[in-house]
Design an enzyme around this catalytic site. Structure first.
Site, PDB file in Angstrom:
ATOM      1  N   TYR A 112       0.840  -1.196   0.000  1.00 54.48           N
ATOM      2  CA  TYR A 112       0.000   0.000   0.000  1.00 54.48           C
ATOM      3  C   TYR A 112       0.882   1.256   0.000  1.00 54.48           C
ATOM      4  O   TYR A 112       1.799   1.361   0.830  1.00 54.48           O
ATOM      5  CB  TYR A 112      -0.868  -0.077   1.254  1.00 54.48           C
ATOM      6  CG  TYR A 112      -1.918   0.987   1.385  1.00 54.48           C
ATOM      7  CD1 TYR A 112      -2.990   1.048   0.498  1.00 54.48           C
ATOM      8  CD2 TYR A 112      -1.862   1.924   2.414  1.00 54.48           C
ATOM      9  CE1 TYR A 112      -3.963   2.015   0.636  1.00 54.48           C
ATOM     10  CE2 TYR A 112      -2.839   2.888   2.557  1.00 54.48           C
ATOM     11  CZ  TYR A 112      -3.889   2.930   1.658  1.00 54.48           C
ATOM     12  OH  TYR A 112      -4.854   3.886   1.809  1.00 54.48           O
ATOM     13  N   ASP A 184       0.532  -7.806   5.913  1.00 50.60           N
ATOM     14  CA  ASP A 184      -0.678  -7.014   5.706  1.00 50.60           C
ATOM     15  C   ASP A 184      -1.654  -7.936   4.968  1.00 50.60           C
ATOM     16  O   ASP A 184      -1.499  -8.194   3.778  1.00 50.60           O
ATOM     17  CB  ASP A 184      -0.346  -5.757   4.885  1.00 50.60           C
ATOM     18  CG  ASP A 184      -1.567  -4.862   4.682  1.00 50.60           C
ATOM     19  OD1 ASP A 184      -2.700  -5.367   4.754  1.00 50.60           O
ATOM     20  OD2 ASP A 184      -1.379  -3.655   4.425  1.00 50.60           O
TER      21      ASP A 184
HETATM   22  C1  LIG Z   1      -6.347   0.673   2.794  1.00 49.54           C
HETATM   23  C2  LIG Z   1      -5.159  -0.121   3.076  1.00 49.54           C
HETATM   24  C3  LIG Z   1      -4.282   0.213   4.118  1.00 49.54           C
HETATM   25  C4  LIG Z   1      -4.464   1.454   4.963  1.00 49.54           C
HETATM   26  O1  LIG Z   1      -5.642   1.403   5.686  1.00 49.54           O
HETATM   27  P1  LIG Z   1      -6.474   2.702   6.169  1.00 49.54           P
HETATM   28  O2  LIG Z   1      -7.575   2.091   6.942  1.00 49.54           O
HETATM   29  O3  LIG Z   1      -6.901   3.443   4.937  1.00 49.54           O
HETATM   30  O4  LIG Z   1      -5.542   3.519   6.989  1.00 49.54           O
HETATM   31  C5  LIG Z   1      -3.202  -0.617   4.356  1.00 49.54           C
HETATM   32  N1  LIG Z   1      -2.985  -1.714   3.607  1.00 49.54           N
HETATM   33  C6  LIG Z   1      -3.795  -2.059   2.589  1.00 49.54           C
HETATM   34  C7  LIG Z   1      -3.492  -3.274   1.807  1.00 49.54           C
HETATM   35  C8  LIG Z   1      -4.903  -1.277   2.288  1.00 49.54           C
HETATM   36  O5  LIG Z   1      -5.697  -1.622   1.262  1.00 49.54           O
END
Ligand SMILES: *Cc1c(COP(=O)(O)O)cnc(C)c1O
Length: 404
Positions: A112, A184
């Site tokens: 991200y 993530d």
């Molecule tokens: C959206 C997203 C984030 C960040 O999340 P927020 O809730 O917008 O702060 C991190 N990692 C991935 C893969 C995302 O899609």
């Protein structure tokens, strides 16, 4: 549900994290309070000393937040979880907990965008250096490891390329060098990928996406495997202050009940749409983990229970075709974000990355005809019909340009 029975994942989604509350409600109440009163000075003292379990102040712990945290921890097969104000608050809390000045991070380049920026700016400013690698190539990770590497940070499938990285092999390499793997898991959700079962150490999600699933909450979460890590992360989160609030926790906990069936429908719709797009003459290529043409299709089959709801594709007609597609769709909604029940469509070159200019976009790997689709749970025929009628318009535009 009684706790002494082993159940399947759909059942866990419906029942996870629900504790015992006054009046026996079926769903956890919203404890919309910033603070909790003490019966006596002595009780307050023993709560602060940690001799007694209880609630003190909502930044530290709140029953509604804790119920949601327990639910996500259970879905991921973890020990405990920490609810954060956003996915980025979770990323920040993780790096602030696991690194200090002089440490090194290895990070997949397909993560991200704001995660990259956080590492390159704020973490770099505090003396934490990062090497970005193509994490689909295991040798790149091995070669980037240093004696001071503390964290290997992976997103799979990655952003926005949907490249898949082999978590089990990455965990082996990372542990050999004494570091921790953080995953993530936003794009897959706990319904489709279990990073702990593959040997990784910490999981995070943007709950804004699939976990909540209804495009009405911004939130994040960190899941850990043991009490020691939990206590150290909790201290950092309390101090940084990026906690989720009770009402948003309630909404996420409600969304989780349908996570499994939402993901199932989104996967089914996505595969049909990806196959449709792959056979369309106006489209150069389609990237979807469920297509055999995906470069890491086999790794996806090995570590994922489904292929997810994200598709990217490249229009032959480039920038102009992308804009026409955006302005012609009627069921798909033009918006960033992903993972909700509604299908969202986005054209980075004319929208999120427009201000970079063509050269800047090329450096960031954003081609002119790239389109990203987050597939929702609508009737798939409606989505395909919508794309069909909009793609038809991109074609006539191209012809008109040629004739002119
Ligand atoms: C959206 C997203 C984030 C960040 O999340 P927020 O809730 O917008 O702060 C991190 N990692 C991935 C893969 C995302 O899609």
């Amino acid at each position: 549900m009684k706790k002494d029975i082993k159940t399947g994942f759909d059942t866990i989604c419906v029942h996870a994290g629900i504790g015992d509350y006054e009046f026996n409600p079926v769903v956890p109440p919203i404890y919309q309070t910033s603070t909790f009163s003490f019966d006596t000075a002595e009780q307050g003292g023993s709560l602060f000393a940690g001799e007694q379990k209880g609630y003190i102040y909502t930044r530290m712990l709140n029953p509604t937040v804790e119920a949601m945290e327990n639910a996500v921890a259970e879905l991921e097969g973890g020990h405990k979880a920490l609810g954060c104000a956003s996915g980025m608050a979770a990323v920040h809390t993780i790096f602030a907990s696991l690194t200090q000045s002089g440490d090194h991070v290895v990070c997949s380049s397909a993560v991200y965008g704001p995660t990259v920026t956080l590492l390159k700016t704020i973490m770099a400013k505090y003396g934490v250096e990062t090497t970005f690698v193509n994490s689909s190539v295991l040798d790149e990770i091995e070669n980037a490891m240093r004696p001071n590497t503390k964290v290997v940070f992976i997103e799979t499938p990655g952003n926005p390329t949907l490249a898949i990285s082999d978590l089990e092999e990455i965990a082996k390499i990372t542990h050999k060098h004494g570091a921790k793997v953080v995953v993530d898991n936003t794009f897959m959700s706990p319904a489709l990928q279990s990073p702990f079962a593959l040997g990784t150490d910490v999981i995070m999600h943007s709950m804004t996406k699939f976990l909540n699933g209804h495009a009405d909450v911004v939130g994040g979460i960190i899941v850990v495997k043991d009490e020691e890590t939990y206590v150290s992360f909790r201290k950092v989160l309390n101090q940084l202050g990026g906690v989720i609030d009770p009402f948003n926790s309630f909404l996420v906990h409600r969304g989780i009940k349908t996570l499994s069936i939402r993901m199932q429908r989104s996967c089914e719709n996505s595969l049909k749409i990806a196959e449709y797009l792959e056979s369309h003459q106006e489209i150069k290529w389609v990237m979807y983990p469920g297509l055999k043409s995906h470069p890491q299709y086999d790794i996806g089959l090995k570590q994922q229970k489904g292929h997810g709801g994200m598709i990217s594709f490249e229009l032959k007609g480039g920038f102009e075709a992308g804009k026409i597609l955006m302005n012609s769709v009627k069921v798909c909604t033009l918006a960033v974000s992903l993972g909700g029940v509604e299908t969202l469509i986005q054209h980075p070159a004319s929208m999120t990355h427009f201000s970079l200019g063509k050269e800047g976009r090329e450096a960031a790997g954003i081609t002119d005809g790239l389109v990203r689709l987050s597939v929702g749970i609508e009737n798939v025929e409606d989505l395909i019909y919508d794309l069909e009628q909009a793609l038809e318009k991109t074609k006539s535009k191209e012809l008109a340009l040629e004739e002119a």
